[in-house]
Scaffold this active site. Sequence first.
Site, mmCIF file in Angstrom:
data_model
loop_
_atom_site.group_PDB
_atom_site.id
_atom_site.type_symbol
_atom_site.label_atom_id
_atom_site.label_comp_id
_atom_site.label_asym_id
_atom_site.label_seq_id
_atom_site.Cartn_x
_atom_site.Cartn_y
_atom_site.Cartn_z
ATOM 1 N N HIS A 159 70.833 74.112 -80.128
ATOM 2 C CA HIS A 159 70.298 74.392 -81.251
ATOM 3 C C HIS A 159 70.423 76.024 -81.457
ATOM 4 O O HIS A 159 69.927 76.808 -80.623
ATOM 5 C CB HIS A 159 68.927 73.782 -81.183
ATOM 6 C CG HIS A 159 68.060 73.613 -82.368
ATOM 7 N ND1 HIS A 159 67.435 74.985 -83.146
ATOM 8 C CD2 HIS A 159 67.927 72.625 -83.364
ATOM 9 C CE1 HIS A 159 67.059 74.598 -84.181
ATOM 10 N NE2 HIS A 159 67.187 73.345 -84.355
ATOM 11 N N ASP B 147 65.543 73.865 -73.456
ATOM 12 C CA ASP B 147 65.069 73.303 -74.737
ATOM 13 C C ASP B 147 64.804 71.896 -74.672
ATOM 14 O O ASP B 147 65.710 71.081 -74.569
ATOM 15 C CB ASP B 147 66.173 73.830 -75.858
ATOM 16 C CG ASP B 147 65.846 73.214 -77.217
ATOM 17 O OD1 ASP B 147 64.754 72.685 -77.329
ATOM 18 O OD2 ASP B 147 66.357 73.777 -78.137
ATOM 19 N N GLN C 227 64.167 67.732 -77.906
ATOM 20 C CA GLN C 227 64.562 66.462 -78.206
ATOM 21 C C GLN C 227 64.729 65.518 -76.930
ATOM 22 O O GLN C 227 64.925 64.468 -77.148
ATOM 23 C CB GLN C 227 65.971 66.346 -78.776
ATOM 24 C CG GLN C 227 66.318 67.157 -79.963
ATOM 25 C CD GLN C 227 66.055 66.556 -80.967
ATOM 26 O OE1 GLN C 227 65.692 65.151 -81.291
ATOM 27 N NE2 GLN C 227 65.761 67.118 -82.223
ATOM 28 N N LYS D 149 57.676 66.677 -83.197
ATOM 29 C CA LYS D 149 58.850 65.602 -82.820
ATOM 30 C C LYS D 149 58.223 64.639 -81.927
ATOM 31 O O LYS D 149 58.953 63.699 -81.447
ATOM 32 C CB LYS D 149 60.100 66.471 -82.225
ATOM 33 C CG LYS D 149 60.720 67.403 -83.143
ATOM 34 C CD LYS D 149 61.696 67.931 -82.585
ATOM 35 C CE LYS D 149 62.342 69.151 -83.051
ATOM 36 N NZ LYS D 149 63.032 68.985 -84.272
ATOM 37 N N CYS E 125 70.941 72.719 -87.614
ATOM 38 C CA CYS E 125 70.749 74.146 -86.970
ATOM 39 C C CYS E 125 71.552 74.239 -85.689
ATOM 40 O O CYS E 125 71.104 74.771 -84.442
ATOM 41 C CB CYS E 125 69.210 74.060 -86.628
ATOM 42 S SG CYS E 125 68.255 74.212 -88.006
HETATM 43 N N1 PMP Z 1 65.630 72.725 -80.304
HETATM 44 C C1 PMP Z 1 66.018 71.600 -80.751
HETATM 45 C C2 PMP Z 1 66.959 71.000 -79.634
HETATM 46 C C3 PMP Z 1 65.459 70.993 -81.553
HETATM 47 O O1 PMP Z 1 65.799 69.857 -82.151
HETATM 48 C C4 PMP Z 1 64.758 71.642 -82.666
HETATM 49 C C5 PMP Z 1 64.040 71.350 -83.826
HETATM 50 N N2 PMP Z 1 64.962 71.015 -84.825
HETATM 51 C C6 PMP Z 1 64.431 72.956 -82.278
HETATM 52 C C7 PMP Z 1 64.881 73.429 -80.907
HETATM 53 C C8 PMP Z 1 63.371 73.775 -82.892
HETATM 54 O O2 PMP Z 1 61.997 73.245 -83.024
HETATM 55 P P1 PMP Z 1 60.858 73.534 -84.000
HETATM 56 O O3 PMP Z 1 61.535 73.844 -85.346
HETATM 57 O O4 PMP Z 1 59.867 72.857 -84.091
HETATM 58 O O5 PMP Z 1 60.348 75.033 -83.481
#
Ligand code: PMP
Length: 401
Positions: free
Chosen positions: A115, A192, A195, A218, A355
């Site tokens: 991401h 990270d 997910q 999430k 993203c």
């Molecule tokens: N890493 C991953 C794998 C994600 O899915 C997300 C959320 N889309 C993020 C980072 C970023 O999370 P947040 O927008 O809650 O900071």
Amino acid sequence: MEQNHWIKDFPQIKDNYRFFDSAATSLKPQSVIDAVNDYNQRLSANIHRGMYQQSQEATELYEEARVKVASFINALEEEVIFTRGTTASLNLVARSYGLNHIKEGDVILTNMAEHHSSILPWFNVSKEKGATLKYITLSPEGKVGLEAFKEAINDNTKIVVIHHVSNVLGYASPLKEIIKIAHEYGALVVVDGAQAIQHLKVDVKALDADFYAFSGHKMLGPTGIGVLYGKKQLLNQMTPLEFGGDMSLDVEKDGFSWKESPFKFEAGTMPIAEAIGLKAAIEYLEKATIDKIHTYSEKLYHYLMTSLESIQGIDLYNHQSDTFIFTFNLTDVPSHDAISFFAEKNIALRAGQHCAKLIHDHLGIHSSLRGTIYFYNTYEDVDQLVLAIKEAIQYFKELGF
Ligand code: PMP
């Protein structure tokens, strides 16, 4: 068909709303909403700073949330830092640890399935420090394999930046093995977990992760709260990123000292209501149990995949997602055109690059539609989704796509 007894806890589910966007943010159960409201309505007091009862209770609830998170991931309390979310957590590691430890010629090892929140902070570190960002070769379907990882790591690798689960394909990395090997090379691993935390049991000690980041929103919790787990000895070496109220220990005219972790990383008024909501979210997950959530979601996912795999007219990019993400396109239809068809039917999917542009480059596509099965989805939701996909194929065919 199996009855879903969780659905009644989620007030957002009504009027045939088919929600498949849990990878972007989950729905929130009533107990989380109540916990947040209770703080706002009854307390609304700042923490750590008042002797009055409301402030003391707010402080207790906020710190109980930390204890809850710590026990949920098997960490020590002082290893749990509250942040704004995964993005903030990962930026904190890159800036506080990375900028102070990475040197010219060092290698930061990552992969194209990350991401942007995971990888972009390290673009900056590598640029500022003259380090190299190196990519593990992904398998054609987009997985991080152990053999490819072993080929990519070397003595210059100082940091491995890796997802526990990919947000586009839902594949889990072989994290435990990767961390073990990384440590043999003396590299630290930044995970990270955005997910993974809502789907898998996460034990940071068993994984031996150096840093592990996730978001409350999430995992049934509120927006605006996230967690950075870091090993105590690493956090102790790190300097704060933000300076201000509540993080300082003593302030003189010519300098100041700061508190120990986690408080040195929590400057200013923190998201108090949100932390309390996160505690309620974890309590919900513990009561429902990750095992039961996983088993139910998996069954429903297989029910969906049996249909999706037999539909002519879609390109499906993942077949055995570990967290029940399904990513696809209607053949020859741009995802942003397709998404409006589903939105009109009250079906929540997501279109774009999620993203994570580089994994789309790797798959040779511009963008995709993404959905997720979570435990509050039903067989009826899946039937409606499959029907809508079939109708969409027909619709766009008639339009000449
Ligand atoms: N890493 C991953 C794998 C994600 O899915 C997300 C959320 N889309 C993020 C980072 C970023 O999370 P947040 O927008 O809650 O900071």
